[in-house]
Design a protein around this motif. Sequence first.
Motif, PDB file in Angstrom:
ATOM      1  N   GLN A 143       2.245   1.935  -3.364  1.00  0.00           N
ATOM      2  CA  GLN A 143       1.266   2.532  -4.263  1.00  0.00           C
ATOM      3  C   GLN A 143       1.231   4.050  -4.097  1.00  0.00           C
ATOM      4  O   GLN A 143       1.087   4.790  -5.084  1.00  0.00           O
ATOM      5  N   ARG A 144       1.364   4.512  -2.869  1.00  0.00           N
ATOM      6  CA  ARG A 144       1.434   5.960  -2.644  1.00  0.00           C
ATOM      7  C   ARG A 144       2.726   6.534  -3.228  1.00  0.00           C
ATOM      8  O   ARG A 144       2.753   7.647  -3.758  1.00  0.00           O
ATOM      9  N   LYS A 201       4.240   5.342  -5.818  1.00  0.00           N
ATOM     10  CA  LYS A 201       3.995   5.378  -7.257  1.00  0.00           C
ATOM     11  C   LYS A 201       3.177   6.604  -7.638  1.00  0.00           C
ATOM     12  O   LYS A 201       3.464   7.285  -8.637  1.00  0.00           O
ATOM     13  N   ALA A 202       2.143   6.894  -6.854  1.00  0.00           N
ATOM     14  CA  ALA A 202       1.295   8.061  -7.137  1.00  0.00           C
ATOM     15  C   ALA A 202       2.099   9.353  -7.030  1.00  0.00           C
ATOM     16  O   ALA A 202       1.893  10.293  -7.819  1.00  0.00           O
ATOM     17  N   ASP A 227       0.833  -1.202   0.000  1.00  0.00           N
ATOM     18  CA  ASP A 227       0.000   0.000   0.000  1.00  0.00           C
ATOM     19  C   ASP A 227       0.867   1.251   0.000  1.00  0.00           C
ATOM     20  O   ASP A 227       0.574   2.226  -0.711  1.00  0.00           O
ATOM     21  N   TRP A 239       7.026   0.364 -13.693  1.00  0.00           N
ATOM     22  CA  TRP A 239       6.743  -0.577 -12.610  1.00  0.00           C
ATOM     23  C   TRP A 239       6.486  -1.976 -13.143  1.00  0.00           C
ATOM     24  O   TRP A 239       6.924  -2.966 -12.557  1.00  0.00           O
TER      25      TRP A 239
END
Length: 212
Positions: free
Chosen positions: A133-134, A136-137, A130, A170
């Motif tokens: 993912q942040r 990546k954002a 998780d 990714w």
Amino acid sequence: MTTENQPGLRERKKQRTREAISDAAIALFIERGFHEVSVAQIAEAAEVSKRTLFAYFPTKEDLVVHRMADHETESARVVRARPARTTPLTALRDHFLDGLRRRDPITGLNDTPEIRELTQLIFRTPALIDRMQRFKAGGERALTEALRDTADAPDLIARMASVQVIAVQWALSMENFERLASGETADVRYPDAVRDAEAAFALLANGLATVS
């Protein structure tokens, strides 16, 4: 000792403390599992107080993902620093290929035991997935700004381009990681990793001509 040298010494001491805490945490996480290790145990292993630990790392997840912090805005920095008359996509492709040559862990093409264990820890821990993912954002946002600022791309185009570029990077990294996890060595995987990257960026180029 001059006052001019003191800030540098303080920063080096802080960096050593930061690395010692992170090293102790990751060693415990790999040995016992992320959720089975408490902050108190990490602080004890690193020989610091819990207060000191939290001063460096506000969350348990930070103890791991800070190792990749420099990579979060890496694509944006590559775009901003690209040579004149070099397109953003060309600069990003060349940088990824260079990362493969250097066996940069962020490309997934690094089979040293320490890197492999750290990567496996991340991708078998939901809380760390998780957090990534942040991460990546954040990379998408930074790249969007870089494309908008340096390639005169409209907001929507810059946003759509950044999402695609980061997703491809990714995906390529995960493919390399999974191949190495299945038993391939980095040297054996390297030629196919290069071919995959060149093919993926060629596909992007066909759809991203507006930021050329």
